[in-house]
Design an enzyme around this catalytic site. Structure first.
Site, mmCIF file in Angstrom:
data_model
loop_
_atom_site.group_PDB
_atom_site.id
_atom_site.type_symbol
_atom_site.label_atom_id
_atom_site.label_comp_id
_atom_site.label_asym_id
_atom_site.label_seq_id
_atom_site.Cartn_x
_atom_site.Cartn_y
_atom_site.Cartn_z
ATOM 1 N N ASP A 152 -10.237 -0.614 5.259
ATOM 2 C CA ASP A 152 -11.342 -0.935 4.614
ATOM 3 C C ASP A 152 -11.257 -2.215 3.707
ATOM 4 O O ASP A 152 -9.939 -2.699 3.301
ATOM 5 C CB ASP A 152 -11.583 0.265 3.394
ATOM 6 C CG ASP A 152 -11.781 1.568 4.323
ATOM 7 O OD1 ASP A 152 -12.173 1.488 5.499
ATOM 8 O OD2 ASP A 152 -11.487 2.589 3.913
ATOM 9 N N ASP A 208 -0.051 -0.319 13.717
ATOM 10 C CA ASP A 208 0.364 0.658 14.550
ATOM 11 C C ASP A 208 0.569 0.687 15.961
ATOM 12 O O ASP A 208 1.184 1.502 16.574
ATOM 13 C CB ASP A 208 -0.549 1.841 14.292
ATOM 14 C CG ASP A 208 -2.155 1.532 14.552
ATOM 15 O OD1 ASP A 208 -2.556 1.143 15.572
ATOM 16 O OD2 ASP A 208 -2.898 1.274 13.619
ATOM 17 N N ASP A 251 -8.081 -5.702 13.330
ATOM 18 C CA ASP A 251 -7.981 -4.237 13.111
ATOM 19 C C ASP A 251 -7.365 -4.043 11.890
ATOM 20 O O ASP A 251 -6.399 -3.733 11.712
ATOM 21 C CB ASP A 251 -7.141 -3.918 14.248
ATOM 22 C CG ASP A 251 -6.667 -2.364 14.438
ATOM 23 O OD1 ASP A 251 -7.079 -1.708 13.439
ATOM 24 O OD2 ASP A 251 -5.728 -1.887 15.130
ATOM 25 N N CYS A 252 -8.387 -4.042 10.878
ATOM 26 C CA CYS A 252 -8.039 -3.852 9.631
ATOM 27 C C CYS A 252 -8.287 -2.401 8.861
ATOM 28 O O CYS A 252 -9.330 -1.976 9.423
ATOM 29 C CB CYS A 252 -8.271 -5.208 8.719
ATOM 30 S SG CYS A 252 -9.995 -5.236 8.558
ATOM 31 N N ASP A 310 0.036 -12.892 6.213
ATOM 32 C CA ASP A 310 -1.343 -12.670 6.028
ATOM 33 C C ASP A 310 -2.447 -13.065 7.128
ATOM 34 O O ASP A 310 -2.211 -14.528 7.372
ATOM 35 C CB ASP A 310 -1.712 -13.158 4.580
ATOM 36 C CG ASP A 310 -3.092 -12.799 4.192
ATOM 37 O OD1 ASP A 310 -3.952 -12.544 5.026
ATOM 38 O OD2 ASP A 310 -3.512 -13.238 2.945
ATOM 39 N N GLY A 311 -3.137 -12.423 7.742
ATOM 40 C CA GLY A 311 -4.007 -12.902 8.964
ATOM 41 C C GLY A 311 -4.938 -13.810 8.404
ATOM 42 O O GLY A 311 -5.383 -14.977 9.099
ATOM 43 N N GLN A 325 0.710 -1.453 0.011
ATOM 44 C CA GLN A 325 0.037 -0.080 -0.077
ATOM 45 C C GLN A 325 1.036 1.334 -0.085
ATOM 46 O O GLN A 325 2.285 1.102 0.184
ATOM 47 C CB GLN A 325 -0.840 -0.037 1.163
ATOM 48 C CG GLN A 325 -0.027 -0.194 2.460
ATOM 49 C CD GLN A 325 -1.034 -1.103 3.382
ATOM 50 O OE1 GLN A 325 -2.406 -1.172 3.358
ATOM 51 N NE2 GLN A 325 -0.466 -1.723 4.433
ATOM 52 N N HIS A 376 -9.159 2.576 19.841
ATOM 53 C CA HIS A 376 -8.103 1.553 20.274
ATOM 54 C C HIS A 376 -8.952 1.059 21.605
ATOM 55 O O HIS A 376 -8.794 -0.366 21.875
ATOM 56 C CB HIS A 376 -6.837 1.916 20.444
ATOM 57 C CG HIS A 376 -6.206 1.961 19.219
ATOM 58 N ND1 HIS A 376 -5.575 3.131 18.688
ATOM 59 C CD2 HIS A 376 -6.059 1.270 17.868
ATOM 60 C CE1 HIS A 376 -4.965 3.096 17.651
ATOM 61 N NE2 HIS A 376 -5.295 1.799 16.994
ATOM 62 N N PRO A 418 -5.598 -5.987 0.801
ATOM 63 C CA PRO A 418 -5.253 -7.295 1.462
ATOM 64 C C PRO A 418 -6.371 -7.394 2.522
ATOM 65 O O PRO A 418 -6.409 -8.650 3.117
ATOM 66 C CB PRO A 418 -3.728 -7.068 2.009
ATOM 67 C CG PRO A 418 -3.548 -5.562 1.845
ATOM 68 C CD PRO A 418 -4.289 -5.000 0.754
HETATM 69 N N1 SAM Z 1 -7.726 1.736 12.742
HETATM 70 C C1 SAM Z 1 -7.472 1.292 11.389
HETATM 71 C C2 SAM Z 1 -8.930 1.796 10.498
HETATM 72 O O1 SAM Z 1 -9.893 1.303 10.709
HETATM 73 O O2 SAM Z 1 -8.707 2.724 9.644
HETATM 74 C C3 SAM Z 1 -6.930 0.299 11.014
HETATM 75 C C4 SAM Z 1 -5.464 0.386 11.316
HETATM 76 S S1 SAM Z 1 -4.505 -0.742 10.998
HETATM 77 C C5 SAM Z 1 -2.901 0.222 10.648
HETATM 78 C C6 SAM Z 1 -4.916 -1.604 9.558
HETATM 79 C C7 SAM Z 1 -3.636 -2.644 9.049
HETATM 80 O O3 SAM Z 1 -4.186 -3.858 8.703
HETATM 81 C C8 SAM Z 1 -2.639 -2.170 8.213
HETATM 82 O O4 SAM Z 1 -1.496 -1.877 8.571
HETATM 83 C C9 SAM Z 1 -2.655 -3.176 7.050
HETATM 84 O O5 SAM Z 1 -1.410 -3.369 6.408
HETATM 85 C C10 SAM Z 1 -3.168 -4.323 7.539
HETATM 86 N N2 SAM Z 1 -3.830 -5.596 7.050
HETATM 87 C C11 SAM Z 1 -4.691 -5.472 5.889
HETATM 88 N N3 SAM Z 1 -4.937 -6.653 5.384
HETATM 89 C C12 SAM Z 1 -4.299 -7.344 6.258
HETATM 90 C C13 SAM Z 1 -4.365 -9.109 6.219
HETATM 91 N N4 SAM Z 1 -4.881 -9.801 5.100
HETATM 92 N N5 SAM Z 1 -3.404 -9.345 7.087
HETATM 93 C C14 SAM Z 1 -2.631 -9.046 7.952
HETATM 94 N N6 SAM Z 1 -2.982 -7.615 8.217
HETATM 95 C C15 SAM Z 1 -3.397 -6.839 7.340
#
Ligand code: SAM
Length: 288
Positions: free
Chosen positions: A163, A92, A160-161, A142-143, A36, A67, A167
């Site tokens: 939109d 974060d 906590d992902c 990847d979660g 990203q 949080h 990914p």
């Molecule tokens: N608080 C936030 C929001 O709703 O806007 C979310 C914050 S957090 C930084 C989201 C994280 O999810 C990103 O750092 C992204 O890289 C991670 N992410 C996205 N898809 C993922 C996946 N399939 N597995 C693990 N992490 C993932």
């Protein structure tokens, strides 16, 4: 820099498409990661702000709301010890910081993008502080894949992902929720952020619907988050055994007082919010 940064989110309807959030920017650092576009802005009123693919993820000024609310309603639904927690995404570190206040033995954080973690450790220390705690395992991957082979391992799983694009998309689907259920202990709890019921109502409804195919108890709830689209934000809790609304007020009050003695007062969550957050306005699930 004196420039303005605007997040233009795709809402449902003309009015929302025309509005966005605007921030006065003092400085900016941008990086293309393999997953990203990562932008770290120093803003005039909101402190430092993390932006991924143009969408605000967190700001120093209002991060406590998201949080605290993604963690504590579930944290206070347990009347026993929370031993092992999985956080998917959340690079974060804010979610991990709040999870640690419930004194778990182990927290696994699975974040797909190592750069988010490294950036946050360097630039957002008040949010990422928990990531260096010895109980936290940082796993980069990847979660979706990570949960596939887990069996009755976790008390609490939190997604906590971002939109549902890129990914994150797979983290909103029924197949993923089925693997989550298998990875949870029988009385475990799952929580996911579930977008804005006002600005992204279709996505919110889809999350609730998909979770209802897998779990017996589904409890969406709300928090006010000024820097997210429309300010009205949701999370959804799911479990086969534990219901946040079934916790007696007297035992929640006692648990909360003990928690505050150890951790200090929280800034958003309290026992009244615990019950009140689950009240959902009529328009959200109204048939159209
Ligand atoms: N608080 C936030 C929001 O709703 O806007 C979310 C914050 S957090 C930084 C989201 C994280 O999810 C990103 O750092 C992204 O890289 C991670 N992410 C996205 N898809 C993922 C996946 N399939 N597995 C693990 N992490 C993932």
């Amino acid at each position: 820099m004196g420039l303005w940064f605007t997040e233009k989110y795709e809402g449902e309807g003309m009015e929302l498409q025309a509005t966005g959030l605007t921030f006065k920017v003092k400085s900016a650092v941008k990086k293309e990661t393999p997953y990203q576009e990562l932008l770290l802005l120093e803003t005039e009123d909101w402190g430092k702000m993390l932006v991924l693919d143009g969408a605000v993820q967190t700001t120093e000024r209002d991060e406590f709301i998201y949080h605290e609310m993604i963690v504590h309603p579930a944290g206070f639904t347990f009347t026993r010890e929370i031993e092992r927690v999985l956080v998917v995404g959340g690079g974060d570190g804010g979610t991990v910081r709040e999870v640690l206040k419930h004194n778990p033995k182990v927290v696994d954080l699975v974040e797909i993008d190592r750069d988010v973690v490294e950036f946050s450790k360097r630039e957002l220390p008040s949010i990422s502080s928990g990531l260096s705690d010895e109980r936290v395992n940082l796993i980069f991957g990847d979660g979706r894949e990570f949960v596939k082979d887990k069996d009755s391992l976790y008390d609490l799983i939190i997604v906590d992902c971002s939109d549902p694009i890129g990914p994150s998309k797979v983290l909103y689907e029924e197949e993923f929720y089925r693997d989550v259920l298998k990875a949870l202990k029988p009385d475990g709890i799952f929580v996911t952020q579930s977008e804005s019921p006002f600005a992204q109502r279709n996505v919110h409804i889809k999350v609730v619907k998909e979770l209802s195919k897998v779990f017996k108890i589904i409890r969406p709830y709300l928090a006010f988050i000024p820097t997210y689209p429309s300010g009205m934000w949701s999370f959804t809790m799911a479990s086969n055994k534990l219901d946040p609304l079934g916790v007696p007020p007297s035992s929640l009050g006692k648990l909360y007082r003990e928690f505050v003695e150890k951790n200090g007062e929280l800034k958003y969550y309290n026992p009244e919010i615990h019950y009140g957050a689950f009240a959902i306005p009529n328009f959200v699930y109204r048939e159209e």
